[in-house]
Design a protein around this motif. Structure first.
Motif, PDB file in Angstrom:
ATOM      1  N   ALA A   2      48.077  39.920  31.347  1.00  0.00           N
ATOM      2  CA  ALA A   2      47.366  39.097  32.327  1.00  0.00           C
ATOM      3  C   ALA A   2      46.467  38.097  31.628  1.00  0.00           C
ATOM      4  CB  ALA A   2      46.545  39.981  33.255  1.00  0.00           C
ATOM      5  N   GLN A   3      46.388  36.894  32.172  1.00  0.00           N
ATOM      6  CA  GLN A   3      45.403  35.938  31.690  1.00  0.00           C
ATOM      7  C   GLN A   3      44.012  36.420  32.102  1.00  0.00           C
ATOM      8  OE1 GLN A   3      46.583  32.220  33.415  1.00  0.00           O
ATOM      9  NE2 GLN A   3      48.223  31.881  31.931  1.00  0.00           N
ATOM     10  N   PRO A   4      42.972  35.935  31.426  1.00  0.00           N
ATOM     11  CA  PRO A   4      41.619  36.297  31.872  1.00  0.00           C
ATOM     12  C   PRO A   4      41.467  35.923  33.348  1.00  0.00           C
ATOM     13  CG  PRO A   4      41.549  35.044  29.818  1.00  0.00           C
ATOM     14  CD  PRO A   4      42.965  35.015  30.288  1.00  0.00           C
ATOM     15  N   SER A   5      40.802  36.777  34.100  1.00  0.00           N
ATOM     16  CA  SER A   5      40.714  36.531  35.536  1.00  0.00           C
ATOM     17  C   SER A   5      39.637  35.504  35.849  1.00  0.00           C
ATOM     18  CB  SER A   5      40.426  37.829  36.271  1.00  0.00           C
ATOM     19  OG  SER A   5      39.169  38.331  35.871  1.00  0.00           O
ATOM     20  N   LYS A   6      39.833  34.787  36.932  1.00  0.00           N
ATOM     21  CA  LYS A   6      38.811  33.866  37.425  1.00  0.00           C
ATOM     22  C   LYS A   6      37.786  34.657  38.236  1.00  0.00           C
ATOM     23  CE  LYS A   6      40.369  29.853  35.947  1.00  0.00           C
ATOM     24  NZ  LYS A   6      41.299  30.389  34.932  1.00  0.00           N
ATOM     25  N   ASP A   7      36.563  34.158  38.252  1.00  0.00           N
ATOM     26  CA  ASP A   7      35.485  34.813  38.989  1.00  0.00           C
ATOM     27  C   ASP A   7      35.345  34.150  40.357  1.00  0.00           C
ATOM     28  OD1 ASP A   7      33.221  35.920  40.010  1.00  0.00           O
ATOM     29  OD2 ASP A   7      31.862  35.047  38.517  1.00  0.00           O
ATOM     30  N   PHE A   8      35.820  34.833  41.372  1.00  0.00           N
ATOM     31  CA  PHE A   8      35.836  34.215  42.692  1.00  0.00           C
ATOM     32  C   PHE A   8      34.441  33.939  43.234  1.00  0.00           C
ATOM     33  CE2 PHE A   8      36.342  33.846  47.281  1.00  0.00           C
ATOM     34  CZ  PHE A   8      37.448  32.997  47.369  1.00  0.00           C
ATOM     35  N   THR A   9      33.429  34.643  42.721  1.00  0.00           N
ATOM     36  CA  THR A   9      32.076  34.380  43.255  1.00  0.00           C
ATOM     37  C   THR A   9      31.657  32.922  43.027  1.00  0.00           C
ATOM     38  OG1 THR A   9      30.931  35.082  41.237  1.00  0.00           O
ATOM     39  CG2 THR A   9      31.341  36.775  42.905  1.00  0.00           C
ATOM     40  N   GLN A  10      32.328  32.244  42.086  1.00  0.00           N
ATOM     41  CA  GLN A  10      32.020  30.817  41.903  1.00  0.00           C
ATOM     42  C   GLN A  10      32.407  29.982  43.124  1.00  0.00           C
ATOM     43  OE1 GLN A  10      32.917  28.785  38.307  1.00  0.00           O
ATOM     44  NE2 GLN A  10      32.824  30.610  37.032  1.00  0.00           N
ATOM     45  N   VAL A  11      33.341  30.495  43.900  1.00  0.00           N
ATOM     46  CA  VAL A  11      33.788  29.757  45.082  1.00  0.00           C
ATOM     47  C   VAL A  11      32.854  29.999  46.268  1.00  0.00           C
ATOM     48  CG1 VAL A  11      35.756  29.415  46.665  1.00  0.00           C
ATOM     49  CG2 VAL A  11      36.174  29.993  44.270  1.00  0.00           C
ATOM     50  N   LEU A  12      32.152  31.130  46.237  1.00  0.00           N
ATOM     51  CA  LEU A  12      31.391  31.554  47.422  1.00  0.00           C
ATOM     52  C   LEU A  12      30.417  30.504  47.955  1.00  0.00           C
ATOM     53  CD1 LEU A  12      30.719  35.334  46.583  1.00  0.00           C
ATOM     54  CD2 LEU A  12      32.370  34.391  48.215  1.00  0.00           C
ATOM     55  N   PRO A  13      29.684  29.769  47.103  1.00  0.00           N
ATOM     56  CA  PRO A  13      28.744  28.787  47.673  1.00  0.00           C
ATOM     57  C   PRO A  13      29.440  27.601  48.346  1.00  0.00           C
ATOM     58  CG  PRO A  13      28.187  29.321  45.382  1.00  0.00           C
ATOM     59  CD  PRO A  13      29.551  29.865  45.644  1.00  0.00           C
ATOM     60  N   HIS A  14      30.770  27.526  48.209  1.00  0.00           N
ATOM     61  CA  HIS A  14      31.471  26.322  48.674  1.00  0.00           C
ATOM     62  C   HIS A  14      32.383  26.598  49.858  1.00  0.00           C
ATOM     63  CE1 HIS A  14      29.918  24.628  44.979  1.00  0.00           C
ATOM     64  NE2 HIS A  14      30.448  25.643  44.319  1.00  0.00           N
ATOM     65  N   ILE A  43      37.325  41.347  46.635  1.00  0.00           N
ATOM     66  CA  ILE A  43      37.198  42.093  47.891  1.00  0.00           C
ATOM     67  C   ILE A  43      37.592  43.553  47.676  1.00  0.00           C
ATOM     68  CG2 ILE A  43      38.136  42.330  50.227  1.00  0.00           C
ATOM     69  CD1 ILE A  43      38.502  39.255  50.238  1.00  0.00           C
ATOM     70  N   ALA A  44      38.744  43.758  47.045  1.00  0.00           N
ATOM     71  CA  ALA A  44      39.267  45.116  46.909  1.00  0.00           C
ATOM     72  C   ALA A  44      38.383  45.954  45.994  1.00  0.00           C
ATOM     73  CB  ALA A  44      40.706  45.074  46.382  1.00  0.00           C
ATOM     74  N   SER A  45      37.911  45.375  44.907  1.00  0.00           N
ATOM     75  CA  SER A  45      37.119  46.178  43.972  1.00  0.00           C
ATOM     76  C   SER A  45      35.772  46.555  44.587  1.00  0.00           C
ATOM     77  CB  SER A  45      36.923  45.434  42.643  1.00  0.00           C
ATOM     78  OG  SER A  45      36.160  44.264  42.823  1.00  0.00           O
ATOM     79  N   THR A  46      35.163  45.630  45.333  1.00  0.00           N
ATOM     80  CA  THR A  46      33.881  45.946  45.957  1.00  0.00           C
ATOM     81  C   THR A  46      34.043  47.066  46.980  1.00  0.00           C
ATOM     82  OG1 THR A  46      33.290  43.605  45.702  1.00  0.00           O
ATOM     83  CG2 THR A  46      31.861  44.946  47.099  1.00  0.00           C
ATOM     84  N   ALA A  93      22.666  39.825  45.225  1.00  0.00           N
ATOM     85  CA  ALA A  93      22.116  39.650  46.573  1.00  0.00           C
ATOM     86  C   ALA A  93      22.385  38.249  47.115  1.00  0.00           C
ATOM     87  CB  ALA A  93      20.611  39.934  46.548  1.00  0.00           C
ATOM     88  N   GLN A  94      22.367  37.263  46.237  1.00  0.00           N
ATOM     89  CA  GLN A  94      22.515  35.901  46.754  1.00  0.00           C
ATOM     90  C   GLN A  94      23.902  35.660  47.351  1.00  0.00           C
ATOM     91  OE1 GLN A  94      22.598  36.612  43.509  1.00  0.00           O
ATOM     92  NE2 GLN A  94      23.891  35.208  42.349  1.00  0.00           N
ATOM     93  N   HIS A  95      24.813  36.599  47.114  1.00  0.00           N
ATOM     94  CA  HIS A  95      26.158  36.406  47.631  1.00  0.00           C
ATOM     95  C   HIS A  95      26.375  37.003  49.010  1.00  0.00           C
ATOM     96  CE1 HIS A  95      27.415  34.515  44.062  1.00  0.00           C
ATOM     97  NE2 HIS A  95      27.580  35.578  43.311  1.00  0.00           N
ATOM     98  N   ASN A  96      25.404  37.773  49.514  1.00  0.00           N
ATOM     99  CA  ASN A  96      25.665  38.497  50.761  1.00  0.00           C
ATOM    100  C   ASN A  96      26.154  37.597  51.896  1.00  0.00           C
ATOM    101  OD1 ASN A  96      25.112  40.867  49.582  1.00  0.00           O
ATOM    102  ND2 ASN A  96      23.304  41.374  50.829  1.00  0.00           N
ATOM    103  N   ASP A  97      25.398  36.553  52.177  1.00  0.00           N
ATOM    104  CA  ASP A  97      25.792  35.696  53.295  1.00  0.00           C
ATOM    105  C   ASP A  97      27.126  35.019  53.032  1.00  0.00           C
ATOM    106  OD1 ASP A  97      23.610  36.427  54.693  1.00  0.00           O
ATOM    107  OD2 ASP A  97      22.472  34.570  54.348  1.00  0.00           O
ATOM    108  N   HIS A  98      27.298  34.596  51.788  1.00  0.00           N
ATOM    109  CA  HIS A  98      28.574  33.965  51.447  1.00  0.00           C
ATOM    110  C   HIS A  98      29.734  34.936  51.615  1.00  0.00           C
ATOM    111  CE1 HIS A  98      26.067  31.206  48.638  1.00  0.00           C
ATOM    112  NE2 HIS A  98      26.207  30.654  49.825  1.00  0.00           N
ATOM    113  N   MET A  99      29.520  36.171  51.180  1.00  0.00           N
ATOM    114  CA  MET A  99      30.589  37.162  51.302  1.00  0.00           C
ATOM    115  C   MET A  99      30.932  37.394  52.773  1.00  0.00           C
ATOM    116  SD  MET A  99      31.934  38.424  48.427  1.00  0.00           S
ATOM    117  CE  MET A  99      32.524  40.094  48.780  1.00  0.00           C
ATOM    118  N   LEU A 100      29.903  37.466  53.606  1.00  0.00           N
ATOM    119  CA  LEU A 100      30.165  37.670  55.040  1.00  0.00           C
ATOM    120  C   LEU A 100      30.967  36.507  55.614  1.00  0.00           C
ATOM    121  CD1 LEU A 100      26.748  39.194  56.186  1.00  0.00           C
ATOM    122  CD2 LEU A 100      28.961  40.368  56.015  1.00  0.00           C
ATOM    123  N   LYS A 101      30.614  35.317  55.192  1.00  0.00           N
ATOM    124  CA  LYS A 101      31.353  34.136  55.661  1.00  0.00           C
ATOM    125  C   LYS A 101      32.798  34.188  55.157  1.00  0.00           C
ATOM    126  CE  LYS A 101      29.023  30.259  55.667  1.00  0.00           C
ATOM    127  NZ  LYS A 101      28.305  29.100  55.091  1.00  0.00           N
TER     128      LYS A 101
END
Lengths: 511, 511
Positions: free
Chosen positions: A239-251, A178-181, B197-205
């Motif tokens: 720091a340990q390698p960071s996790k990619d939160f976008t993997q959580v987004l579809p869920h 969130i912060a970096s974007t 782009a596929q993350h837009n809706d997920h990010m909003l949620k």
């Protein structure tokens, strides 16, 4: 409106209220706030008369009504279908009987005081002031309950190769994303219409700190998510390698609420619990109530009669009995009222028909404290992707030989239904399989399981009401006054049960 | 490299290590990780010889070295300048003497067990595994320490009309500002180059849930920040008006770290503390160390001699004494070493010259627990804008008659200097004035104050080192081996002290 209510409102309007209540206009419908001390003081000045009151149900709301009446020396009678008080406020320990519709079992934990399992409510929020007031009044010792611990696991099905990650990794990577974007958007002047220009530099500074960003406003890992082993002591923390939160987004449909759980109104990172078990609250009330509770008394019908209402019930010997009273405080769950022949008004009857309760259930194990020795988890909750949803680690007894781990707290509908239908052994096997996803060693150390499905429990038939309360619960219905957490917006919380008890006290005519 | 180190590294390379150590290559400089159990096992197999070891300082690092040597039956001697062990691990309670350079006072708390004040270290992190291991080994009972509580206050000078706001208001409004700004940027397609782009809706949620946004992606208040009084029980919960986080933005130099405090590596929302006071750890070590500690022995000089090193010290009677040993474990703070005539190697001598210690201090009061009864604060920390920085509320003894409130934990340089220079009465007056900004009633309920400035404390002369450790602390310097938290990257933490003790054990020649 009874005398006390009238007096109370008069006092409100003459501005003699304690400051806590001074800023809010009273909404007549709600009968809130209730000033317990004023109510007590007013009643004490009433003449001592015969009061014809019957309380149905010895859960927290019924016990609270009974306790307050007892303090005043007011007569009442009380029926409880179970052989013990407390309702869903139940603590299982050595020897506790666990009755469900199709089974009876016993808790086989060792006798140690710290080996208990709050199978119903298990946490008290700092703003549950009514519960806290009674804990103080009844000398119930409280201790912290660690509700959110960043060293526990999230096992998000579909993300991170289905491997559990630490809560701190999840939270930190979310903040980083969130912060970096946003920081890059600010730096590229894309959101100047959304933020006053003078804030740009401040926002960048804030986001860098909020998300632990690097000097390019990228999130490239953070020691907040955990330092590499063997760094940070004699060498700088890495720091340990960071996790990619976008993997959580579809869920997120499943996970958003869980990830933001610690932010919600009635949850906090640290909460409170009575030392020794939540049923200390039940015992506190019971110590101060005369032995007027008729246990093993299952209500069959509730009907209006000239003098009030007549309640038919079956006693332990199976004998059908009747009792009449001018005023009846009905605290029974809506699911239980569905099976009782009643003549409540149409809106109440309809609400009982519409009852929609969670199928909550819990299972716990006595266990060696492997989560402390192996994972350095001291209290808190791990989140599973599977039915059992939450693992609770004990917030006391750290470092002792054994402890009680809640191997599943199920509260989502279909999962709760499935849990209800499992045999006890199936519940154990299923819980261990699910725990092993986070703690592969779980089966090695756990023993003495016990469980309860509230859906499958007589005289509860569910966890708590999922429907908002109807306004009719706030009013007398002839001889009937309704109470219970389901009559409030704090359904499933003891605070709601006690608030409803206070409303019932106000509605009761003690003139 | 001594025998054990060699054996240890051999074992590492033959892959017999416990899994905790298996993923990291060893950095020879750091001597980390140290496998305590293997070290113990190896030593037990050594022949019992006369070992000529002198430990300077009976703080946590010195006590840990002494404890481990005692377990092995290895001879040592120990000098401590104070009349008691523990160093900065100090718990004040009824009758404790508090000596500073220019004053001596006594703690006047009542005798109750729960009335104590950890004037030095006061919290243990779940990943401070070395400390936790000793707590378990020494049967020290731990309980939760609530470090972050969203119901405490932030008093941010310059924002919100200088009125304190609740932590939950601050955290929630920050999340709201960040989430609403980014969500609008996403909705307006401004950041599509920054996010797939596929993350837009997920990010909003996700942002809607993260920031509790409304359907227009605006933050217009949240019940996470607190519900309006009398809402949420018989009526739906109503959010209080939201705070505007942009008011905080100009003050981030001072406040960013404080606002994100609970995210940092060594801090968590819930931490641990020994029941009854942090000095239980000191007592645990002392119980297992033969009475070899010479108290009231102030080191004056440390010089190499043929057989090792000769230490000159002044005993309680003012008599100058000498003691020689082949190996000397030097745990004294760098500030204290500045006053000692020594012949350490040049890098060490330079580092002692450069010593830069925080001027940490604390003040506490016995008090009626007004923060619980008035504000429903159960543990945690409020943040002041003024010198005293932090108010700590007790995490145990909830609901009792009295408790100990830390009315100031000062660790910023200039504020600590000012605190050091105040008389005891001035510290009390100043603390009350500052507390009253958050708790106007504080002076009414508080009494029996006691305080300590570590800067103004003999044999400490500061809180902890602000400089990173130099690598020379990791090596023997002739007869000298260095230990203490200041020789690690965990300066100010007991975990650092113990890690340094383990390194000292490895460096000690016990052949």
């Amino acid at each position: 409106m009874n005398k006390n209510r009238r007096q109370f409102i008069k006092q409100v309007t003459t501005a003699t209220l304690a400051s806590a209540f001074s800023t809010q206009a009273l909404a007549d419908d709600t009968l809130d706030p209730f000033n317990l001390q004023e109510w007590r003081d007013n009643q004490i000045n009433s003449p001592d008369k015969h009061h014809d009151i019957l309380i149905l149900g010895a859960g927290i709301s019924g016990l609270c009504v009974a306790y307050e009446l007892s303090k005043l020396g007011v007569n009442f009678q009380m029926l409880e279908a179970r052989s013990k008080p407390g309702g869903r406020n139940e603590t299982l320990r050595h020897g506790s009987e666990i009755e469900e519709f199709d089974r009876t079992s016993y808790c086989e934990f060792n006798r140690d005081k710290h080996l208990y399992f709050n199978v119903g409510p298990a946490r008290i929020s700092h703003h549950h002031e009514r519960v806290l007031r009674y804990c103080k009044e009844l000398s119930i010792t409280l201790e912290p309950l660690i509700n959110d611990n960043r060293n526990t696991f999230f096992s998000i099905d579909g993300a991170f190769n289905n491997t559990p990650i630490k809560a701190k990794e999840l939270y930190t990577s979310q903040r980083g994303l969130i912060a970096s974007t946003l920081a890059q958007a600010i730096e590229q002047n894309l959101v100047s219409h959304l933020l006053p220009a003078q804030h740009n530099d401040h926002m960048l500074k804030m986001l860098t700190s909020f998300g632990d960003l690097d000097s390019n406003y990228q999130f490239s890992g953070s020691i907040r998510a955990g330092a590499e082993a063997n760094s940070g002591v004699f060498t700088p923390p890495q720091a340990q390698p960071s996790k990619d939160f976008t993997q959580v987004l579809p869920h997120l449909d499943k996970w958003a609420r869980r990830i933001h759980f610690e932010q919600s109104k009635d949850q906090q990172a640290a909460m409170l619990q009575p030392v020794g078990g939540m049923d200390r609250i039940v015992k506190g009330f019971i110590r101060n109530i005369p032995k007027k509770i008729r246990y093993n008394s299952e209500v069959l019908s509730i009907k209006r009669v000239k003098s009030g209402s007549e309640v038919t019930f079956r006693n332990k010997q199976g004998v059908i009995k009747k009792m009449t009273a001018a005023q009846i405080v009905v605290t029974l769950p809506l699911t239980v009222l569905q099976d009782i022949d009643h003549d409540f008004s149409a809106p109440i009857a309809q609400e009982i028909q519409n009852a929609n309760y969670t199928s909550a259930g819990k299972i716990a194990f006595q266990s060696e404290r492997f989560w402390e020795t192996h994972e350095h988890i001291y209290g808190g909750i791990s989140w599973l992707g599977s039915d059992n949803t939450q693992l609770w680690y004990p917030s006391s007894g750290f470092g002792r030989e054994s402890g009680v781990i809640v191997g599943g707290y199920i509260f989502d509908g279909p999962a709760g239904e499935r849990f209800a239908n499992l045999s006890n052994q199936e519940r154990v096997d299923s819980a261990l399989t699910q725990m092993q996803h986070v703690h592969p060693e779980a089966a090695e150390y756990t023993y003495n399981a016990c469980s309860r499905s509230w859906k499958n429990t007589p005289f509860s038939k569910g966890g708590w009401s999922s429907n908002p309360p109807i306004v009719e619960f706030s009013h007398q219905d002839g001889p009937y006054i309704f109470a219970g957490d389901h009559t409030t917006y704090l359904s499933g919380w003891q605070e709601g049960a006690i608030a409803s008890a206070h409303r019932a006290l106000e509605l009761l005519s003690l003139d």
